[in-house]
Design an enzyme around this catalytic site. Structure first.
Site: not given
Ligand code: NAP
Ligand code: GCO
Length: 264
Positions: A158, A145
Site C-alpha cells: 500500500y 495517503s
Molecule cells: P473503502 O471504504 O474500502 O472503499 C473502497 C471503494 O473502492 C469501494 O467502493 C470499492 O467498491 C471500490 N473498489 C475497490 N477496488 C476496486 C476496483 N478494482 N475497481 C473498482 N472499484 C474498486 O475505502 P476508503 O476508506 O473509502 O478509501 C478510498 C480511497 O481513499 C482509497 O484509495 C484509500 O486507499 C484511500 N485512503 C483511505 C484512507 C482511510 O483512512 N480510509 C486514508 C487515506 C487514503 P467494490 O468493492 O464494490 O469494488
Molecule cells: C493503515 C490505514 C492507513 C489509511 C490511510 C492513512 O492500515 O495504516 O489503512 O493506510 O488507510 O491510508 O492515510
C-alpha cells in the site's frame, strides 16, 4: 467568489464511489453542481449506492467496472462521454489495502494492491486525458495517503503504491499542465470508513483498539477523520479556485504529518 467553486455544467467521474471517501467526494462534487458518474465492482454495492445518492437528490450514473481492466475502463469512459459528456473532473479514489507483514505477503497479494492503487489510476487517467485535452482542460485528483509519505508495519504494498501515486500525480501535472489540466492529490489522514474499520474495532473487554488509541495520540485534532472532512478539499481541487495549483498533494490529516505525537 462562490462561482470560483462552482462545478455547474461539469462532468465528474469518481472511481470506487459506492461508499466511503469516494461517496462523500462524489456527493460534494454533485452539490457543487457537477453531473456524477461512479463505478465499483459489486452490483450490490452499486445498487445500494444509487439508492443512497437518490436519497440525497443526486442522480448519479453507476458503472460496474473494475479499474484494473483497461477494456472496462475504456468502455466506461466512452459511455460517460456519450451520456453525460466528456469528463471534466476525474477522482482516482478506488483502492484497497492488505495488512500483511512484508515477508509473509505473496507476490500476488503485493501485485493486487499495486494494480488497484497505482496501475489503475494510470489506466483511468490515460483514458480520460485525451478528452480533457480536446475540451480545453480538466482536473485530476488522486487519492493518496499518509502512506504516500510514511511507512508502517504490514502495509508495504500500500505504501509503495501510494508513494508511486504521489509521483504519478506530479508527473501528470508536469506532462499535461500545458493543456490546462491540473493534477493534484488529496492525502487523507486516518478516516473512519470500512477500509479502516478493523483498526477501530472494540476489544473483547469493550476497550478501544490499540491502533485507535495510537492514531488519536498521533493526530493533533485528537479524532479520526470522516469522509465529510474531504468534501471541501475535493471541491477546491475540482474547481476553478485551484486553476494554478498543480502537482500538489493536499494532506487532509488533522495535522498528523506535522506532529511528533502525544507523549504516552
Ligand atoms: P473503502 O471504504 O474500502 O472503499 C473502497 C471503494 O473502492 C469501494 O467502493 C470499492 O467498491 C471500490 N473498489 C475497490 N477496488 C476496486 C476496483 N478494482 N475497481 C473498482 N472499484 C474498486 O475505502 P476508503 O476508506 O473509502 O478509501 C478510498 C480511497 O481513499 C482509497 O484509495 C484509500 O486507499 C484511500 N485512503 C483511505 C484512507 C482511510 O483512512 N480510509 C486514508 C487515506 C487514503 P467494490 O468493492 O464494490 O469494488
Ligand atoms: C493503515 C490505514 C492507513 C489509511 C490511510 C492513512 O492500515 O495504516 O489503512 O493506510 O488507510 O491510508 O492515510
Amino acid at each position: 467568489m462562490q462561482d470560483l467553486f462552482s462545478l455547474k455544467g461539469k462532468v465528474a467521474l469518481v472511481t470506487g464511489a459506492a461508499y466511503g471517501i469516494g461517496f462523500a467526494v462524489a456527493e460534494a462534487l454533485a452539490k457543487a453542481g457537477a453531473a456524477i458518474a461512479f463505478n465499483c465492482r459489486s452490483r450490490e454495492h452499486m445498487n445500494t449506492a444509487l439508492a443512497e445518492y437518490a436519497k440525497k437528490g443526486i442522480s448519479a450514473k453507476g458503472y460496474l467496472c473494475d479499474v484494473t481492466d483497461e477494456e472496462q475502463v475504456k468502455n466506461m469512459v466512452e459511455d460517460i462521454a456519450k451520456t453525460l459528456g466528456t469528463i471534466d473532473i476525474l477522482v482516482n479514489n478506488a483502492g484497497i489495502i492488505k495488512r500483511i507483514p512484508m515477508v509473509e505477503m505473496t507476490a500476488e497479494e503485493f501485485r493486487e494492491v499495486v494494480d488497484i492503487d497505482l496501475n489503475a489510476p494510470f489506466l483511468v487517467s490515460k483514458a480520460v486525458i485525451p478528452g480533457m485535452i480536446q475540451k480545453g482542460g480538466g482536473k485530476i485528483i488522486n487519492i493518496c495517503s499518509m502512506m504516500s509519505e510514511l511507512g508502517r508495519e504490514t502495509v508495504s504494498a500500500y505504501a509503495a503504491a501510494k508513494g508511486g501515486l504521489k509521483m504519478l500525480t506530479k508527473n501528470i501535472a508536469s506532462e499535461y499542465g500545458e493543456y490546462n489540466i491540473q493534477c493534484n492529490g488529496i492525502g487523507p489522514g486516518y478516516i473512519a470508513t470500512p477500509q479502516t474499520a478493523p483498526l477501530r474495532e472494540r476489544q473483547a473487554d469493550g476497550s478501544r483498539h490499540p491502533f485507535d488509541k495510537f492514531i488519536i495520540g498521533k493526530t493533533p485534532a485528537a479524532r479520526w477523520g470522516t469522509p465529510e472532512d474531504l468534501m471541501g478539499p475535493a471541491v477546491f481541487l475540482a474547481s476553478a479556485a485551484s486553476d494554478f495549483v498543480n502537482g500538489h498533494i493536499l494532506y487532509v490529516d488533522g495535522g498528523i504529518l506535522a506532529y511528533i505525537g502525544k507523549q504516552p
